[in-house]
Motif scaffolding. Structure first.
Motif, PDB file in Angstrom:
ATOM      1  N   SER A   1       2.707   6.520  -1.909  1.00  0.00           N
ATOM      2  CA  SER A   1       1.585   6.588  -3.122  1.00  0.00           C
ATOM      3  C   SER A   1       1.970   5.644  -4.032  1.00  0.00           C
ATOM      4  O   SER A   1       1.406   5.755  -5.383  1.00  0.00           O
ATOM      5  CB  SER A   1       2.153   8.480  -3.446  1.00  0.00           C
ATOM      6  OG  SER A   1       1.528   9.218  -2.304  1.00  0.00           O
ATOM      7  N   VAL A   2       3.073   5.158  -3.532  1.00  0.00           N
ATOM      8  CA  VAL A   2       3.904   4.460  -4.954  1.00  0.00           C
ATOM      9  C   VAL A   2       2.788   2.872  -5.046  1.00  0.00           C
ATOM     10  O   VAL A   2       3.175   2.496  -6.526  1.00  0.00           O
ATOM     11  CB  VAL A   2       4.999   3.543  -4.878  1.00  0.00           C
ATOM     12  CG1 VAL A   2       5.631   4.529  -4.114  1.00  0.00           C
ATOM     13  CG2 VAL A   2       5.557   2.675  -3.610  1.00  0.00           C
ATOM     14  N   TYR A   3       1.738   2.694  -4.789  1.00  0.00           N
ATOM     15  CA  TYR A   3       1.613   2.348  -4.746  1.00  0.00           C
ATOM     16  C   TYR A   3      -0.185   1.995  -5.629  1.00  0.00           C
ATOM     17  O   TYR A   3      -0.784   0.981  -6.135  1.00  0.00           O
ATOM     18  CB  TYR A   3       0.175   1.473  -3.024  1.00  0.00           C
ATOM     19  CG  TYR A   3       1.145   0.867  -2.500  1.00  0.00           C
ATOM     20  CD1 TYR A   3       1.710  -0.641  -2.422  1.00  0.00           C
ATOM     21  CD2 TYR A   3       1.642   1.110  -1.205  1.00  0.00           C
ATOM     22  CE1 TYR A   3       2.477  -1.158  -1.570  1.00  0.00           C
ATOM     23  CE2 TYR A   3       2.753   1.087  -0.251  1.00  0.00           C
ATOM     24  CZ  TYR A   3       3.263  -1.007  -0.569  1.00  0.00           C
ATOM     25  OH  TYR A   3       4.087  -1.057   0.142  1.00  0.00           O
ATOM     26  N   GLY A   4       0.085   3.460  -5.910  1.00  0.00           N
ATOM     27  CA  GLY A   4      -1.122   3.719  -7.144  1.00  0.00           C
ATOM     28  C   GLY A   4      -2.452   2.654  -7.780  1.00  0.00           C
ATOM     29  O   GLY A   4      -2.968   3.388  -6.546  1.00  0.00           O
ATOM     30  N   LEU A   5      -2.542   2.171  -8.462  1.00  0.00           N
ATOM     31  CA  LEU A   5      -3.767   1.709  -8.644  1.00  0.00           C
ATOM     32  C   LEU A   5      -4.291   0.347  -7.924  1.00  0.00           C
ATOM     33  O   LEU A   5      -4.988   0.025  -8.079  1.00  0.00           O
ATOM     34  CB  LEU A   5      -4.567   0.754  -9.989  1.00  0.00           C
ATOM     35  CG  LEU A   5      -4.093   2.322 -11.734  1.00  0.00           C
ATOM     36  CD1 LEU A   5      -3.638   2.387 -12.879  1.00  0.00           C
ATOM     37  CD2 LEU A   5      -5.289   3.481 -11.072  1.00  0.00           C
ATOM     38  N   ASN A   6      -2.860   0.376  -7.313  1.00  0.00           N
ATOM     39  CA  ASN A   6      -3.280  -1.236  -6.522  1.00  0.00           C
ATOM     40  C   ASN A   6      -4.633  -1.035  -5.060  1.00  0.00           C
ATOM     41  O   ASN A   6      -4.425  -0.266  -4.685  1.00  0.00           O
ATOM     42  CB  ASN A   6      -2.213  -1.671  -6.157  1.00  0.00           C
ATOM     43  CG  ASN A   6      -1.964  -2.715  -4.910  1.00  0.00           C
ATOM     44  OD1 ASN A   6      -2.730  -3.759  -4.897  1.00  0.00           O
ATOM     45  ND2 ASN A   6      -1.139  -2.853  -3.659  1.00  0.00           N
ATOM     46  N   ARG A   7      -5.017  -1.949  -5.358  1.00  0.00           N
ATOM     47  CA  ARG A   7      -6.726  -1.715  -4.657  1.00  0.00           C
ATOM     48  C   ARG A   7      -6.720  -2.960  -3.370  1.00  0.00           C
ATOM     49  O   ARG A   7      -7.530  -3.049  -2.430  1.00  0.00           O
ATOM     50  CB  ARG A   7      -7.751  -1.974  -4.776  1.00  0.00           C
ATOM     51  CG  ARG A   7      -8.066  -0.899  -6.203  1.00  0.00           C
ATOM     52  CD  ARG A   7      -8.412   0.688  -5.307  1.00  0.00           C
ATOM     53  NE  ARG A   7      -8.408   1.731  -6.165  1.00  0.00           N
ATOM     54  CZ  ARG A   7      -7.237   2.486  -6.736  1.00  0.00           C
ATOM     55  NH1 ARG A   7      -6.370   2.230  -5.747  1.00  0.00           N
ATOM     56  NH2 ARG A   7      -7.913   3.476  -7.112  1.00  0.00           N
ATOM     57  N   SER A   8      -5.292  -3.855  -3.612  1.00  0.00           N
ATOM     58  CA  SER A   8      -5.511  -4.791  -2.167  1.00  0.00           C
ATOM     59  C   SER A   8      -5.118  -3.940  -0.812  1.00  0.00           C
ATOM     60  O   SER A   8      -4.329  -3.299  -1.171  1.00  0.00           O
ATOM     61  CB  SER A   8      -4.225  -6.157  -2.717  1.00  0.00           C
ATOM     62  OG  SER A   8      -3.780  -6.640  -2.017  1.00  0.00           O
ATOM     63  N   GLN A   9      -6.334  -4.299   0.312  1.00  0.00           N
ATOM     64  CA  GLN A   9      -5.950  -3.735   1.298  1.00  0.00           C
ATOM     65  C   GLN A   9      -5.113  -4.777   2.193  1.00  0.00           C
ATOM     66  O   GLN A   9      -5.946  -5.944   1.988  1.00  0.00           O
ATOM     67  CB  GLN A   9      -6.900  -2.758   1.680  1.00  0.00           C
ATOM     68  CG  GLN A   9      -6.949  -2.419   0.621  1.00  0.00           C
ATOM     69  CD  GLN A   9      -6.410  -0.169   0.854  1.00  0.00           C
ATOM     70  OE1 GLN A   9      -5.675   0.324   2.414  1.00  0.00           O
ATOM     71  NE2 GLN A   9      -5.470   0.388  -0.199  1.00  0.00           N
ATOM     72  N   PRO A  10      -4.455  -4.917   3.633  1.00  0.00           N
ATOM     73  CA  PRO A  10      -3.076  -3.797   3.277  1.00  0.00           C
ATOM     74  C   PRO A  10      -2.250  -3.760   2.212  1.00  0.00           C
ATOM     75  O   PRO A  10      -1.995  -4.680   1.577  1.00  0.00           O
ATOM     76  CB  PRO A  10      -2.929  -3.685   4.797  1.00  0.00           C
ATOM     77  CG  PRO A  10      -2.818  -5.303   5.353  1.00  0.00           C
ATOM     78  CD  PRO A  10      -4.176  -6.000   4.615  1.00  0.00           C
ATOM     79  N   PHE A  11      -1.871  -2.150   1.910  1.00  0.00           N
ATOM     80  CA  PHE A  11      -0.768  -2.345   1.255  1.00  0.00           C
ATOM     81  C   PHE A  11       0.134  -3.243   1.584  1.00  0.00           C
ATOM     82  O   PHE A  11       0.619  -2.747   2.800  1.00  0.00           O
ATOM     83  CB  PHE A  11      -0.437  -0.727   1.224  1.00  0.00           C
ATOM     84  CG  PHE A  11      -1.424  -0.266  -0.018  1.00  0.00           C
ATOM     85  CD1 PHE A  11      -2.164  -0.822  -1.040  1.00  0.00           C
ATOM     86  CD2 PHE A  11      -1.454   1.382   0.585  1.00  0.00           C
ATOM     87  CE1 PHE A  11      -3.023   0.275  -1.862  1.00  0.00           C
ATOM     88  CE2 PHE A  11      -2.008   2.045  -0.161  1.00  0.00           C
ATOM     89  CZ  PHE A  11      -2.919   1.629  -1.592  1.00  0.00           C
ATOM     90  N   LYS A  12       0.862  -3.823   1.023  1.00  0.00           N
ATOM     91  CA  LYS A  12       2.049  -4.934   1.121  1.00  0.00           C
ATOM     92  C   LYS A  12       3.852  -4.898   0.723  1.00  0.00           C
ATOM     93  O   LYS A  12       3.705  -4.259  -0.572  1.00  0.00           O
ATOM     94  CB  LYS A  12       1.821  -6.009   1.554  1.00  0.00           C
ATOM     95  CG  LYS A  12       0.905  -6.705   2.393  1.00  0.00           C
ATOM     96  CD  LYS A  12       0.365  -7.942   2.045  1.00  0.00           C
ATOM     97  CE  LYS A  12      -0.982  -9.097   3.054  1.00  0.00           C
ATOM     98  NZ  LYS A  12      -0.994  -9.750   3.252  1.00  0.00           N
ATOM     99  N   THR A  13       4.848  -4.416   1.266  1.00  0.00           N
ATOM    100  CA  THR A  13       5.486  -4.548   0.097  1.00  0.00           C
ATOM    101  C   THR A  13       5.952  -5.288  -0.644  1.00  0.00           C
ATOM    102  O   THR A  13       7.013  -5.423  -1.361  1.00  0.00           O
ATOM    103  CB  THR A  13       7.304  -4.569   1.008  1.00  0.00           C
ATOM    104  OG1 THR A  13       7.555  -5.357   1.910  1.00  0.00           O
ATOM    105  CG2 THR A  13       6.863  -3.086   2.025  1.00  0.00           C
TER     106      THR A  13
END
Length: 350
Positions: free
Chosen positions: A144-156
């Motif tokens: 959930s910390v990725y929030g508004l981020n729409r870049s996929q996949p989510f990266k640390t």
């Protein structure tokens, strides 16, 4: 190794405690057994660990009748004095902190519960480690910390400065608090950003349980965003295997960390962040179809718009765990759902 596992009445904490006990670790379990969801399920998990409901008392230990190296304490994370006493008396080698007030949508209704448990409670964990020589701390963060981020996949390596729920904001805060204690006191902190976990003994507020209950009881299931969603569904055994690797290998300072171009997922302090998921998102409609096949029954679907605080897709880049720990989630969705349905019928229909 003597390990404190918080949240052992919870889904992931229960499975982790069982895994650690079966390999011979000494495990102290902690949970406040709140009524966020059905406490009978929580007591059922504890019973599987040999902790009988009738033997549990507030702020005191219950010894397992099944595992000689396990005991449980019913204690609230926000109880500062109780937490201080626990750490002072038990002298843990490691802590895996999973307990938290969970749920994105519930945080819209009961925001203070998240501050008390996820912020004040986590502070008590950090202070317990600091003052009692515990250098190995792992803890649950969230996708959930990725929030508004729409870049996929989510990266640390992505920055996570735009949460869309208070729950996510508390988990982001946990990561920042952990870094502070790693930097100031040398506590080796590792945060795991969990994606959608499913399997036997799962949470009843999550899609697999909600859908199964509705389908078997001839109620329509709620399909948000008109089904145009996907989740990185990860089977519980794959998750637990990853957590154990993290516990066994505490974080270390990153020798390549550059203060002029700081990587978010590591530090000059002993601090690391990892995504832990399946690295293969599943479309919501495919998940529903797989569940229907396992149940042998079609769902009546009520298609609805997107909910506040929710996201369209989650997709975990788990290359960090793969590189550092050879993490390889390999449970097929159909196999995982089949095991979940078998457990569900046993627990709820017998």
């Amino acid at each position: 190794m003597k390990i404190l596992v918080t949240g052992t009445a919870g889904f992931i904490g229960f499975h982790l405690a069982k895994k650690l006990l079966e390999r011979g670790d000494e495990v102290t379990g902690l949970d406040n057994i709140n009524d966020y969801y059905d406490v009978n399920l929580k007591y059922g998990r504890l019973n599987e660990l040999g902790i009988a409901r009738e033997n549990i008392e507030e702020n005191s230990f219950t010894v397992s009748t099944k595992y000689p190296k396990h005991k449980f304490i019913k204690l609230d994370l926000s109880d500062r004095e109780g937490m201080e006493k626990l750490f002072q008396e038990e002298k843990f080698d490691a802590v895996m902190h999973l307990a938290a007030q969970a749920g994105v949508r519930y945080s819209l209704e009961k925001p203070h519960a998240y501050i008390e448990s996820n912020i004040a409670g986590f502070m008590n964990i950090l202070e317990g480690c600091r003052h009692n020589g515990v250098k190995n701390l792992s803890y649950a963060s969230s996708s959930s910390v990725y929030g508004l981020n729409r870049s996929q996949p989510f990266k640390t390596s992505n920055h996570t400065d735009h949460p869309v729920s208070l729950y996510a904001a508390t988990k982001k805060s946990n990561e920042m608090m952990a870094h502070t204690y790693a930097h100031l006191y040398g506590i080796q902190t590792t945060g795991l950003r969990f994606f959608t976990v499913y399997g036997p003994w799962g949470r009843p507020d999550m899609a697999p349980m909600l859908f199964t209950d509705a389908i078997l009881n001839d109620r329509p299931i709620k399909v948000f965003n008109h089904g145009k969603m996907s989740r990185d569904f990860t089977y519980i055994d794959d998750i637990v295997n990853g957590i154990v690797q993290v516990i066994d290998h505490p974080s270390a300072p990153d020798p390549d960390w550059n203060a002029q171009n700081p990587a978010p997922e590591s530090s000059s302090a002993p601090y690391r962040l990892y995504n832990i998921g399946n690295n293969a998102p599943v479309a919501l409609m495919e998940f529903i179809e797989t569940l229907e096949n396992a149940l042998g029954k079609k769902a009546e679907k009520n298609f609805l718009p997107m909910q506040d605080g929710d996201v369209v897709s989650t997709y975990a880049d788990v290359s960090g765990l793969m590189k550092d720990f050879d993490y390889r989630p390999d449970t097929k969705l159909s196999d995982g759902i089949s095991k979940f349905v078998t457990w569900y019928r046993t627990f709820y229909e017998e």
